[in-house]
Scaffold this active site. Structure first.
Site, PDB file in Angstrom:
ATOM      1  N   ARG A  53     -26.658  11.624  30.398  1.00  0.00           N
ATOM      2  CA  ARG A  53     -27.092  11.105  29.111  1.00  0.00           C
ATOM      3  C   ARG A  53     -27.325   9.599  29.218  1.00  0.00           C
ATOM      4  O   ARG A  53     -26.727   8.936  30.068  1.00  0.00           O
ATOM      5  CB  ARG A  53     -26.050  11.426  28.036  1.00  0.00           C
ATOM      6  CG  ARG A  53     -25.892  12.922  27.781  1.00  0.00           C
ATOM      7  CD  ARG A  53     -24.795  13.209  26.772  1.00  0.00           C
ATOM      8  NE  ARG A  53     -24.762  14.633  26.434  1.00  0.00           N
ATOM      9  CZ  ARG A  53     -24.110  15.557  27.139  1.00  0.00           C
ATOM     10  NH1 ARG A  53     -23.437  15.195  28.230  1.00  0.00           N
ATOM     11  NH2 ARG A  53     -24.128  16.828  26.764  1.00  0.00           N
TER      12      ARG A  53
ATOM     13  N   LYS B  54     -18.904  12.902  27.865  1.00  0.00           N
ATOM     14  CA  LYS B  54     -19.058  13.254  26.453  1.00  0.00           C
ATOM     15  C   LYS B  54     -17.826  13.957  25.917  1.00  0.00           C
ATOM     16  O   LYS B  54     -17.370  13.689  24.809  1.00  0.00           O
ATOM     17  CB  LYS B  54     -20.291  14.154  26.262  1.00  0.00           C
ATOM     18  CG  LYS B  54     -20.554  14.501  24.795  1.00  0.00           C
ATOM     19  CD  LYS B  54     -21.789  15.366  24.648  1.00  0.00           C
ATOM     20  CE  LYS B  54     -22.035  15.684  23.170  1.00  0.00           C
ATOM     21  NZ  LYS B  54     -23.228  16.542  22.989  1.00  0.00           N
TER      22      LYS B  54
ATOM     23  N   HIS C  42     -33.556  13.390  25.581  1.00  0.00           N
ATOM     24  CA  HIS C  42     -33.142  14.752  25.224  1.00  0.00           C
ATOM     25  C   HIS C  42     -34.204  15.744  25.705  1.00  0.00           C
ATOM     26  O   HIS C  42     -33.881  16.823  26.209  1.00  0.00           O
ATOM     27  CB  HIS C  42     -32.951  14.870  23.710  1.00  0.00           C
ATOM     28  CG  HIS C  42     -32.516  16.231  23.268  1.00  0.00           C
ATOM     29  ND1 HIS C  42     -31.237  16.707  23.461  1.00  0.00           N
ATOM     30  CD2 HIS C  42     -33.197  17.232  22.660  1.00  0.00           C
ATOM     31  CE1 HIS C  42     -31.150  17.939  22.984  1.00  0.00           C
ATOM     32  NE2 HIS C  42     -32.323  18.280  22.492  1.00  0.00           N
TER      33      HIS C  42
ATOM     34  N   ARG D 197     -33.906  16.252  29.482  1.00  0.00           N
ATOM     35  CA  ARG D 197     -32.807  17.156  29.823  1.00  0.00           C
ATOM     36  C   ARG D 197     -33.188  18.602  29.491  1.00  0.00           C
ATOM     37  O   ARG D 197     -32.851  19.539  30.214  1.00  0.00           O
ATOM     38  CB  ARG D 197     -31.538  16.742  29.069  1.00  0.00           C
ATOM     39  CG  ARG D 197     -30.873  15.513  29.654  1.00  0.00           C
ATOM     40  CD  ARG D 197     -29.849  14.888  28.698  1.00  0.00           C
ATOM     41  NE  ARG D 197     -28.846  15.836  28.245  1.00  0.00           N
ATOM     42  CZ  ARG D 197     -27.744  16.162  28.926  1.00  0.00           C
ATOM     43  NH1 ARG D 197     -27.507  15.603  30.113  1.00  0.00           N
ATOM     44  NH2 ARG D 197     -26.870  17.026  28.456  1.00  0.00           N
TER      45      ARG D 197
ATOM     46  N   HIS E 128     -22.544  20.700  30.020  1.00  0.00           N
ATOM     47  CA  HIS E 128     -22.319  21.668  28.943  1.00  0.00           C
ATOM     48  C   HIS E 128     -21.101  22.523  29.277  1.00  0.00           C
ATOM     49  O   HIS E 128     -20.836  22.818  30.447  1.00  0.00           O
ATOM     50  CB  HIS E 128     -23.537  22.584  28.785  1.00  0.00           C
ATOM     51  CG  HIS E 128     -24.726  21.890  28.210  1.00  0.00           C
ATOM     52  ND1 HIS E 128     -25.987  22.453  28.217  1.00  0.00           N
ATOM     53  CD2 HIS E 128     -24.857  20.675  27.613  1.00  0.00           C
ATOM     54  CE1 HIS E 128     -26.832  21.618  27.643  1.00  0.00           C
ATOM     55  NE2 HIS E 128     -26.177  20.537  27.281  1.00  0.00           N
TER      56      HIS E 128
ATOM     57  N   TYR F  51      -9.164  27.940  31.478  1.00  0.00           N
ATOM     58  CA  TYR F  51      -8.724  28.381  32.789  1.00  0.00           C
ATOM     59  C   TYR F  51      -9.674  27.993  33.921  1.00  0.00           C
ATOM     60  O   TYR F  51      -9.248  27.763  35.047  1.00  0.00           O
ATOM     61  CB  TYR F  51      -8.541  29.907  32.800  1.00  0.00           C
ATOM     62  CG  TYR F  51      -7.313  30.373  32.059  1.00  0.00           C
ATOM     63  CD1 TYR F  51      -6.073  30.423  32.692  1.00  0.00           C
ATOM     64  CD2 TYR F  51      -7.382  30.750  30.726  1.00  0.00           C
ATOM     65  CE1 TYR F  51      -4.932  30.840  32.023  1.00  0.00           C
ATOM     66  CE2 TYR F  51      -6.254  31.168  30.034  1.00  0.00           C
ATOM     67  CZ  TYR F  51      -5.026  31.215  30.695  1.00  0.00           C
ATOM     68  OH  TYR F  51      -3.915  31.613  30.012  1.00  0.00           O
TER      69      TYR F  51
END
Length: 206
Positions: free
Chosen positions: A30, A57, A121, A124, A147, A157
């Site tokens: 970003r 982020k 944006h 990406r 993400h 986990y």
């Protein structure tokens, strides 16, 4: 910051500004992560960009971003300009580093794009769309975009960074970008030659 005066090829943009654009394209980080990037985070030998959790982020885990050969070349050239500074993109306005809005503005003005015509944006999103269309590993693509993968339970986990697959993905994508750029240059050259005089065509060919 007078040393930054040289312009990028055929544009009004300063070199280190263009490098910021390329780093977004090559790493999918970003804008604020690129602007806040420190030279101490770059491991040229291991070909990694390491950022601590506070800089990400989510703020939950450290990140190791694999670097393509093209990204390493950009960083090597950028280091020649700002390597003596703590930040890769230092500011001359009293701040430690340039802010994302400054990077966006300089890229848009330098390359001649209007507001909304080119966004980080969107860049990406192009990586995600292209990666999925070309069959890149889904988890590697999502992780490269920082993400979260799966639901809250699996996230609690699974702390895999998928570095090996991500390294393959960023290199394939960087190679794909250069193929597209070369195609665009050829189209532009062909279009220009159709409207230029013989002398101009010869000049372009040289």
């Amino acid at each position: 910051m007078e040393d930054y005066k040289p312009k990028y090829k055929g544009t009004k943009a300063l070199p280190y500004t263009i490098y910021g654009l390329w780093l977004v394209l090559y790493t999918m980080k970003r804008p604020h992560e690129v602007c806040e990037g420190k030279w101490s985070e770059i491991d040229f030998e291991q070909k990694l960009w390491r950022k601590d959790a506070e800089s990400t982020k989510t703020g939950l885990e450290n990140d190791e971003c694999p670097l393509s050969e093209q990204a390493l070349k950009v960083l090597t050239e950028l280091h020649k300009i700002t390597g003596d500074f703590e930040y890769m993109f230092p500011s001359g306005a009293g701040n430690l580093h340039i802010v994302p809005e400054t990077l966006r503005k300089m890229i848009l003005e330098g390359l001649g794009y209007s507001v909304g015509e080119l966004t980080t944006h969107g860049l990406r999103g192009m990586f995600s769309t292209t990666g999925n269309e070309l069959g890149y590993n889904f988890k590697a693509v999502e992780k490269q975009l920082s993400h979260n993968i799966g639901n809250e339970v699996s996230q609690a986990y699974n702390h895999a960074k998928y570095l090996r697959m991500r390294r393959q993905v960023v290199q394939k994508y960087a190679d794909w970008l250069h193929v597209q750029a070369n195609k665009a240059r050829k189209r532009k050259k062909h279009t220009s030659s159709e409207h230029d005089s013989p002398e101009q065509v010869n000049c372009i060919a040289v």
